[in-house]
Design an enzyme around this catalytic site. Structure first.
Site, PDB file in Angstrom:
ATOM      1  N   VAL A 187      36.186  45.330  32.862  1.00 37.84           N
ATOM      2  CA  VAL A 187      36.716  43.971  32.815  1.00 37.84           C
ATOM      3  C   VAL A 187      36.346  43.152  34.048  1.00 37.84           C
ATOM      4  O   VAL A 187      36.040  41.969  33.930  1.00 37.84           O
ATOM      5  CB  VAL A 187      38.254  44.002  32.635  1.00 37.84           C
ATOM      6  CG1 VAL A 187      38.865  42.616  32.714  1.00 37.84           C
ATOM      7  CG2 VAL A 187      38.615  44.656  31.314  1.00 37.84           C
ATOM      8  N   LEU A 227      38.683  53.354  33.543  1.00 35.41           N
ATOM      9  CA  LEU A 227      37.434  52.595  33.400  1.00 35.41           C
ATOM     10  C   LEU A 227      37.671  51.099  33.201  1.00 35.41           C
ATOM     11  O   LEU A 227      36.746  50.301  33.345  1.00 35.41           O
ATOM     12  CB  LEU A 227      36.642  53.092  32.190  1.00 35.41           C
ATOM     13  CG  LEU A 227      35.851  54.365  32.313  1.00 35.41           C
ATOM     14  CD1 LEU A 227      35.126  54.647  31.006  1.00 35.41           C
ATOM     15  CD2 LEU A 227      34.864  54.279  33.459  1.00 35.41           C
ATOM     16  N   ARG A 228      38.900  50.736  32.861  1.00 31.08           N
ATOM     17  CA  ARG A 228      39.198  49.355  32.504  1.00 31.08           C
ATOM     18  C   ARG A 228      38.739  48.374  33.573  1.00 31.08           C
ATOM     19  O   ARG A 228      38.126  47.355  33.259  1.00 31.08           O
ATOM     20  CB  ARG A 228      40.688  49.185  32.240  1.00 31.08           C
ATOM     21  CG  ARG A 228      41.028  47.803  31.736  1.00 31.08           C
ATOM     22  CD  ARG A 228      42.524  47.598  31.563  1.00 31.08           C
ATOM     23  NE  ARG A 228      42.780  46.252  31.122  1.00 31.08           N
ATOM     24  CZ  ARG A 228      42.783  45.186  31.923  1.00 31.08           C
ATOM     25  NH1 ARG A 228      42.554  45.313  33.203  1.00 31.08           N
ATOM     26  NH2 ARG A 228      43.016  43.992  31.419  1.00 31.08           N
ATOM     27  N   LYS A 229      39.027  48.638  34.836  1.00 29.19           N
ATOM     28  CA  LYS A 229      38.647  47.710  35.907  1.00 29.19           C
ATOM     29  C   LYS A 229      37.134  47.500  35.935  1.00 29.19           C
ATOM     30  O   LYS A 229      36.657  46.371  36.069  1.00 29.19           O
ATOM     31  CB  LYS A 229      39.134  48.214  37.261  1.00 29.19           C
ATOM     32  CG  LYS A 229      38.805  47.247  38.384  1.00 29.19           C
ATOM     33  CD  LYS A 229      39.391  47.696  39.704  1.00 29.19           C
ATOM     34  CE  LYS A 229      39.040  46.676  40.779  1.00 29.19           C
ATOM     35  NZ  LYS A 229      39.586  47.026  42.063  1.00 29.19           N
ATOM     36  N   GLU A 241      42.111  48.641  26.100  1.00 30.40           N
ATOM     37  CA  GLU A 241      43.082  47.569  25.856  1.00 30.40           C
ATOM     38  C   GLU A 241      44.107  47.967  24.784  1.00 30.40           C
ATOM     39  O   GLU A 241      45.304  47.744  24.955  1.00 30.40           O
ATOM     40  CB  GLU A 241      42.368  46.275  25.444  1.00 30.40           C
ATOM     41  CG  GLU A 241      41.523  45.661  26.531  1.00 30.40           C
ATOM     42  CD  GLU A 241      42.302  45.236  27.763  1.00 30.40           C
ATOM     43  OE1 GLU A 241      43.465  44.780  27.651  1.00 30.40           O
ATOM     44  OE2 GLU A 241      41.744  45.356  28.866  1.00 30.40           O
TER      45      GLU A 241
END
Length: 140
Positions: free
Chosen positions: A102, A97-99, A49
Site C-alpha cells: 500500500v 506485507l500490507r505496508k 485488506e
C-alpha cells in the site's frame, strides 16, 4: 447481545474465491510479466485488506480486545478461536506485507513470484470456512 455486521463480513468473504482463483492462476502461469506481477500484487493486497476488515468486524462485533496493529487483529481472532493457528500463521505474513503493498508499492518486486501467492488460495478458503463456522456457532 452482539452487534455483528454479518452482512459486511459475508460480503467480504464472498470475494475470496475469486481472489484465490486469481492467485492460483497467477502461480500456474507465472512468467514474471508486468500484467502477472500487477495481478499478483493486487490479489495479495486484497487478501490483506479482506482479512483485516473481517477480523476487525469480528473484534468489534463480538467485543474482543482492541487490536494495536494489523498483525494483532490476526492474533486476537486466533486467540478467540475464530481461526486455527495453521490459518493464522500465513495470514500474519500477508498482513505484514500490507505496508509494502500500500505504501511502498514503488519498491515491490513485480517480476518475482511471491511465496505466499501459491499458499494463500488454500489459506483464504480455510479462513472463510472458519469465520463462517464461528459465526454460526456464536450467533446460534
Amino acid at each position: 447481545m452482539y452487534d455483528v455486521n454479518v452482512g459486511s463480513i459475508r460480503s467480504r468473504l464472498a470475494c475470496l474465491p475469486e481472489i484465490a482463483q486469481a492467485l492460483s492462476s497467477t502461480t500456474v502461469s507465472w512468467q514474471g510479466g508486468l500484467i502477472e506481477g500487477l495481478a499478483q500484487e493486487r490479489a495479495l493486497h486484497l487478501s490483506a485488506e479482506i482479512v483485516t476488515d473481517v477480523g476487525h468486524s469480528l473484534i468489534d462485533g463480538f467485543i474482543m480486545r482492541d487490536a494495536s496493529s494489523y498483525e494483532d487483529i490476526i492474533d486476537i481472532i486466533a486467540g478467540e478461536g475464530v481461526i486455527s493457528e495453521q490459518v493464522a500463521e500465513p495470514l500474519r505474513r500477508i498482513v505484514l506485507l500490507r505496508k509494502k503493498l500500500v505504501q511502498e508499492y514503488e519498491q515491490w518486486p513485480r517480476a518475482e513470484l511471491h511465496p505466499l501467492t501459491a499458499e494463500l488460495p488454500r489459506v483464504l478458503m480455510g479462513f472463510s470456512d472458519q469465520v463462517e463456522a464461528y459465526l454460526r456457532k456464536e450467533l446460534a
